[in-house]
Each structure stands twice: as structure tokens, then as C-alpha cells.
Motif scaffolding. Structure first.
Motif, short mmCIF file in Angstrom:
data_model
loop_
_atom_site.label_atom_id
_atom_site.label_comp_id
_atom_site.label_asym_id
_atom_site.label_seq_id
_atom_site.Cartn_x
_atom_site.Cartn_y
_atom_site.Cartn_z
N GLU A 4 111.90 92.89 69.20
CA GLU A 4 112.40 92.80 70.57
C GLU A 4 113.33 91.60 70.70
O GLU A 4 113.29 90.67 69.91
CB GLU A 4 111.22 92.67 71.53
N GLN A 5 114.15 91.63 71.73
CA GLN A 5 115.18 90.62 71.88
C GLN A 5 114.63 89.21 72.16
O GLN A 5 115.29 88.22 71.90
CB GLN A 5 116.14 91.01 73.01
N ASP A 6 113.38 89.12 72.66
CA ASP A 6 112.80 87.80 72.94
C ASP A 6 111.85 87.33 71.83
O ASP A 6 111.01 86.48 72.04
CB ASP A 6 112.06 87.83 74.28
N TYR A 59 115.93 95.32 69.77
CA TYR A 59 115.95 96.26 70.90
C TYR A 59 115.42 95.61 72.17
O TYR A 59 114.77 94.56 72.15
CB TYR A 59 115.16 97.52 70.57
N GLU A 60 115.67 96.26 73.29
CA GLU A 60 115.16 95.84 74.58
C GLU A 60 114.30 96.95 75.15
O GLU A 60 114.76 98.09 75.29
CB GLU A 60 116.31 95.54 75.55
N ASP A 61 113.03 96.65 75.43
CA ASP A 61 112.06 97.60 76.00
C ASP A 61 111.64 98.69 75.02
O ASP A 61 110.46 98.90 74.78
CB ASP A 61 112.59 98.23 77.29
N SER A 62 112.62 99.41 74.45
CA SER A 62 112.30 100.54 73.56
C SER A 62 113.23 100.53 72.36
O SER A 62 114.37 100.06 72.43
CB SER A 62 112.46 101.86 74.33
N ASP A 78 114.74 102.85 71.26
CA ASP A 78 115.91 103.68 71.57
C ASP A 78 117.07 102.87 72.14
O ASP A 78 118.21 103.33 72.15
CB ASP A 78 115.53 104.78 72.57
N ASN A 79 116.77 101.66 72.62
CA ASN A 79 117.79 100.82 73.24
C ASN A 79 118.09 99.63 72.33
O ASN A 79 117.67 98.51 72.58
CB ASN A 79 117.32 100.35 74.62
#
Length: 422
Positions: free
Chosen positions: A215-217, A238-241, A243-244
Motif C-alpha cells: 500500500e502507498q502508506d 496500490y491505494e485501497d485495492s 486494482d488501483n
């Protein structure tokens, strides 16, 4: 008596010319244009002449056939005259037919053609200067026959498509390997190169469920742990999922600034490269080279992640599996005993019948796992089994969503019945 000797000599000359024309026809139809072109590159003038004559093969063949028929008919006529003068009008024609048929078959057809078949390039270069002269002499006759050929082609509507197909090229490679011209490794590399453009991104990707991302964080410590545990050099961010995907973080870039207290993965990640699942891997290789990228995300029709692939995945389709010192070597097919195997179900279905020497399996699935789900029409449990033609497949390991391992037993005595063949 003197006249008979002259006639006999003329017959022998005709048989020799018949042998020449027969051998020439076989040599030009059997020679390797590739070998001839290699000789031309080394400055062989006779090879250049052979290549020039071969380029106008219809005129060449017409000359050979006309010449062969002329000498064969001449030999037949002379032999009839010779044997009539020797044996009389009652027996002469019969004996002439029998003797000349045997002589022409042995010395004018079979023997010269067999020899020319063994040394086609050598004989073609020997006969080319003589043949060029004969073609010049028979130019008026050839002109008539070429006109007749055009007329026939206009009536029959012959399609002149002589391009070599992939299947024909693969057959040539297989024959070269069988005859010892190339070894098995070279044969496999050439076959992979020929079939390279038939594969699409979806055929070689690492599926979404097997993708490791962050994740981005993510913190520096956590990112370091994930790099160490996965053994990967690049990870999607990715962010949240998953897929993103926002970008790709490289191991080298991470270690260059890992000790920075204000570390944020967004400052070192690079822009992600997206490709279509139907993109040919030959085009994909060029695309990644142009984009200076080693990592691509394969998008599905809804814009989500179908999977990922790397330059290494593409190159492995050419040279086979590439392992480095940090990779855990995984054997996809393990032979337990005669006709009994343990297989990893993430392997390509195509590899199954290649490794086990089976007929091609008809399926819409790419992996063995997908094929098993297709056959059982449900997610199987460990211990479930089914029979497919000469295979008995038993599921030995699952993760509740897919099949991970299976055991396959091949029945060597199995024979398809007529209904299955249809």
C-alpha cells in the motif's frame, strides 16, 4: 555393320543425355536454396547461375522435359531400327521395346535421379552451364510452352501462394534435429522463436491472486520485510485495492533512501505501465523496451488488474526458465514412479501434455488448475478425483479457492473408442 555401330553409339549418347536431364530435374527440385545462397555469399559463380536458373523454374523445367523427351524418343526410334536390322522385322520391335525400357529405367531414370538426390547442389552446379546453353537453343520451343502454361493457368485459376507457413518451418526444424543438423537445444530455441508471436500477455502473466504488492502508506521497515520475504526486485504500489496501482517501487531505489526518516514510497515509485491481455508478447517486448520498463500490469476488460508480467517472463518463453541464486527452484512436474506424476496446478496446461507425452487436451483454460475446475465443475477438495481419457487425476492440495497440487496417473494401455475420437 558399320551402320549398326553408329546407331548403337547414338543410342548410348541418347541414354547418357536422358540420364543428364533426369538427374538435373531431380537436382534442381531437391537442392537447398539456403545452401546455394550461402555459396553465393562466398563468391561461388556456379551457385549464382544455379540460383538464377531456379528463379525461372518453369522455363527450366520446360527445357528439361523437352530435352528428355527428345532424347528418349530418339533412343526408342534408333533402338527399333537397330534391332530390326539385327533380328528382323518380326522380333526387332518387341526386343527393342523390352531392352530400351529396362535400359532407360535403370540408366536413364532411377540411377541418375538417386545420385542427384544425394548431391543436389553439386550436380546442379555441374549441369547449370550446359543447361543454360540448352535453354538458349530451345528458346522458341519454350516460348510456345510458356504461352500454353499461361493459357492453362488462366482457365484453372491457380493461386500462386508459395509463402512458407509456421507449420512448414517447424517441420523443417524437426527434420533438421532428427538428421543431426542441429541439436535439441537449438531446435527448441528455434521452435520457441517461431511460436513466440502466437502467445499473448494473458498466456504468460502472473495471475492477480499471486501478485505481491504494497500500500502507498507502507513504512520503510515493512517494505524491507516484504522485499526480503518475497525475493522480488519490483513491487506494485496500490491505494485501497490491488486494482488501483499507483506505481512501481524498485528494490535499488528503496535501499538508496531507506534510512531517510521522512521516507515515503510515493517519492521513489515509477509510473506503472499497463498493457492489454490480448497484446502479442513480441509486440509487448518492443513496447517495454521503448518504455524502458521491466514490469507491466495486465489490465482486464473492466480496467482492473488481471495480473503482472516482467521482461524475464517474456524471455523465458524463448530460452526456458531463468533462475538466479535467490530464486527457489520449483519443479512443476515430479515423476513419482512409472506413469505416476505429481504436478503443480499453476503450470500451463500445454506443459502437461508436453511433459507427459500426451495428446493435446481440449480446454478453454490456460492452467492445469483451471482445467481441473472445468472438468469437476466446482472447487474440489483434497482427495477428489476424476478420469479424463487415459488420465486419472487426484487433487492433493487446495487453498479453498483453487487447486495447488494434483497427482496424475497415466494408463499406458488406454485406447480411444470410436465415439471419443469423433
Amino acid at each position: 555393320m558399320e551402320g549398326q555401330s553408329v546407331t548403337l553409339i547414338a543410342i548410348v549418347v541418347c541414354v547418357i543425355l536422358s540420364a543428364y536431364f533426369s538427374a538435373t530435374e531431380t537436382a534442381f527440385s531437391s537442392l537447398s536454396r539456403t545452401r546455394i545462397k550461402l555459396m553465393i555469399e562466398h563468391g561461388n559463380r556456379k551457385a549464382a547461375l544455379v540460383n538464377k536458373l531456379s528463379d525461372n523454374y518453369d522455363k527450366l523445367l520446360s527445357t528439361i522435359l523437352v530435352g528428355n523427351n527428345i532424347v528418349n524418343i530418339g533412343a526408342s526410334s534408333l533402338a527399333t531400327v537397330f534391332f530390326i536390322s539385327l533380328l528382323g522385322g518380326s522380333k526387332g520391335p518387341t526386343v527393342s521395346t523390352i531392352v530400351l525400357t529396362v535400359v532407360i529405367l535403370i540408366f536413364g531414370e532411377i540411377t541418375p535421379k538417386s545420385l542427384a538426390k544425394e548431391f543436389p547442389e553439386r550436380f546442379a552446379m555441374f549441369s547449370a552451364p550446359i543447361l543454360r546453353l540448352i535453354m538458349l537453343v530451345l528458346t522458341p520451343v519454350n516460348y510456345i510452352f510458356m504461352g500454353w502454361r499461361k493459357l492453362v493457368y488462366s482457365l484453372v485459376k491457380v493461386k500462386d501462394d508459395r509463402r512458407m507457413t509456421d507449420e512448414e518451418l517447424l517441420t523443417i526444424v524437426a527434420e533438421a534435429a532428427e538428421e543431426g543438423g542441429i541439436d535439441s537445444a537449438e531446435s527448441e530455441l528455434i521452435r520457441s522463436a517461431i511460436e513466440f508471436n502466437d502467445l499473448e500477455a494473458v498466456d504468460i502473466l502472473t495471475p492477480r491472486v499471486s501478485v505481491v504488492g504494497v500500500e502507498q502508506d507502507v513504512s520503510a521497515a515493512e517494505l524491507e520485510r516484504i522485499f526480503a520475504d518475497s525475493g522480488l526486485s519490483r513491487l506494485p504500489v496500490y491505494e485501497d485495492s490491488i486494482d488501483n496501482v499507483l506505481g512501481i517501487v524498485n528494490l535499488k531505489d528503496f535501499y538508496a533512501c531507506a534510512r531517510d526518516e521522512s521516507f515515503r514510497v510515493s517519492t521513489i515509485m515509477t509510473k506503472p505501465v499497463y498493457v492489454s491481455e490480448t497484446m502479442k508478447i513480441a509486440d509487448l517486448l518492443k513496447f517495454l523496451q521503448k518504455a524502458k520498463a521491466h514490469f507491466a500490469i495486465v489490465a482486464d476488460e473492466y480496467g482492473g488488474m488481471l495480473g503482472i508480467l516482467t521482461l524475464e517472463d517474456i524471455l523465458e518463453e524463448l530460452v526456458g526458465e531463468i533462475w538466479d541464486e535467490h530464486d527457489e527452484v520449483i519443479e512443476e512436474f515430479i515423476k513419482l514412479e512409472e506413469n505416476r506424476y505429481r504436478v503443480l496446478c499453476t503450470a500451463d496446461l500445454e506443459k502437461l501434455y508436453e511433459e507427459l507425452g500426451l495428446d493435446e487436451i481440449e480446454s478453454d483454460s490456460v492452467t492445469i488448475s483451471g482445467w481441473i475446475l472445468e472438468q469437476m465443475e466446482r472447487i474440489p477438495k483434497e482427495g477428489d478425483s476424476f478420469t479424463y481419457e487415459n488420465l486419472t487425476v487426484t487433487v492433493t492440495k487446495t487453498d479453498l479457492r483453487r487447486v495447488l497440487e494434483a497427482e496424475i496417473v497415466v494408463d499406458p494401455d488406454y485406447q480411444k473408442n470410436e465415439e471419443e475420437e469423433e
